[in-house]
Write a protein that holds these residues in place. Structure first.
Motif, short mmCIF file in Angstrom:
data_model
loop_
_atom_site.label_atom_id
_atom_site.label_comp_id
_atom_site.label_asym_id
_atom_site.label_seq_id
_atom_site.Cartn_x
_atom_site.Cartn_y
_atom_site.Cartn_z
N GLN A 80 0.84 -1.20 0.00
CA GLN A 80 0.00 0.00 0.00
C GLN A 80 0.87 1.26 0.00
O GLN A 80 0.59 2.21 -0.72
CB GLN A 80 -0.92 0.01 1.23
CG GLN A 80 -2.03 -1.02 1.18
CD GLN A 80 -2.77 -1.10 2.50
OE1 GLN A 80 -2.16 -1.22 3.57
NE2 GLN A 80 -4.10 -1.05 2.43
N GLU A 135 2.38 1.71 -3.44
CA GLU A 135 1.38 2.16 -4.40
C GLU A 135 1.06 3.64 -4.20
O GLU A 135 0.98 4.40 -5.17
CB GLU A 135 0.10 1.33 -4.27
CG GLU A 135 -0.95 1.70 -5.31
CD GLU A 135 -2.19 0.82 -5.23
OE1 GLU A 135 -3.22 1.24 -5.81
OE2 GLU A 135 -2.14 -0.25 -4.61
N MET A 136 0.91 4.05 -2.94
CA MET A 136 0.66 5.46 -2.66
C MET A 136 1.82 6.32 -3.16
O MET A 136 1.62 7.35 -3.81
CB MET A 136 0.47 5.69 -1.15
CG MET A 136 -0.82 5.11 -0.60
SD MET A 136 -0.90 5.22 1.20
CE MET A 136 -0.94 6.99 1.45
N ASP A 150 4.08 5.57 -5.50
CA ASP A 150 4.11 5.53 -6.96
C ASP A 150 3.03 6.41 -7.58
O ASP A 150 3.22 6.94 -8.68
CB ASP A 150 3.95 4.10 -7.46
CG ASP A 150 5.17 3.23 -7.15
OD1 ASP A 150 6.24 3.80 -6.85
OD2 ASP A 150 5.04 1.99 -7.20
N ASN A 151 1.93 6.59 -6.88
CA ASN A 151 0.84 7.44 -7.38
C ASN A 151 1.05 8.92 -7.04
O ASN A 151 0.20 9.75 -7.34
CB ASN A 151 -0.51 6.98 -6.80
CG ASN A 151 -0.95 5.65 -7.37
OD1 ASN A 151 -0.54 5.26 -8.46
ND2 ASN A 151 -1.75 4.92 -6.62
N GLY A 152 2.17 9.22 -6.40
CA GLY A 152 2.48 10.61 -6.08
C GLY A 152 1.77 11.13 -4.84
O GLY A 152 1.73 12.34 -4.61
N GLU A 153 1.20 10.23 -4.05
CA GLU A 153 0.51 10.65 -2.83
C GLU A 153 1.52 10.97 -1.74
O GLU A 153 2.64 10.48 -1.75
CB GLU A 153 -0.44 9.53 -2.36
CG GLU A 153 -1.55 9.22 -3.35
CD GLU A 153 -2.44 8.10 -2.88
OE1 GLU A 153 -2.84 8.13 -1.70
OE2 GLU A 153 -2.72 7.19 -3.69
#
Length: 77
Positions: A11, A14-15, A17-20
């Motif tokens: 998680q 993924e966060m 990698d998504n720029g979060e």
């Protein structure tokens, strides 16, 4: 998700990698930079060299120490 929740590595990745913003999930007090630990080194330079270093550092808008570190890193890298 709140900062108090526990998330999995997947998680987190993924966060990220998504720029979060994942900073709430990082304990910065335990952060380390491998091979970046500072060690103090004393070097004596002639006065003319210090003057020229200061002039160049001023031209670039950095400190004398930063300039010396940048130049040494360039030579070693």
């Amino acid at each position: 998700m709140t900062a108090r929740e526990t998330i999995t590595t997947e998680q987190f990745d993924e966060m990220f990698d998504n720029g979060e913003d994942v900073s709430a999930y990082v304990d910065w007090s335990k952060a380390r930079r491998p091979n970046q630990e500072a060690r103090r080194v004393n070097v004596d330079f002639p006065a003319w060299m210090v003057r020229d270093l200061d002039k160049e550092a001023g031209r670039l808008g950095v400190t004398r120490q930063s300039l010396i570190k940048m130049w040494i890193a360039e030579k070693l890298g």
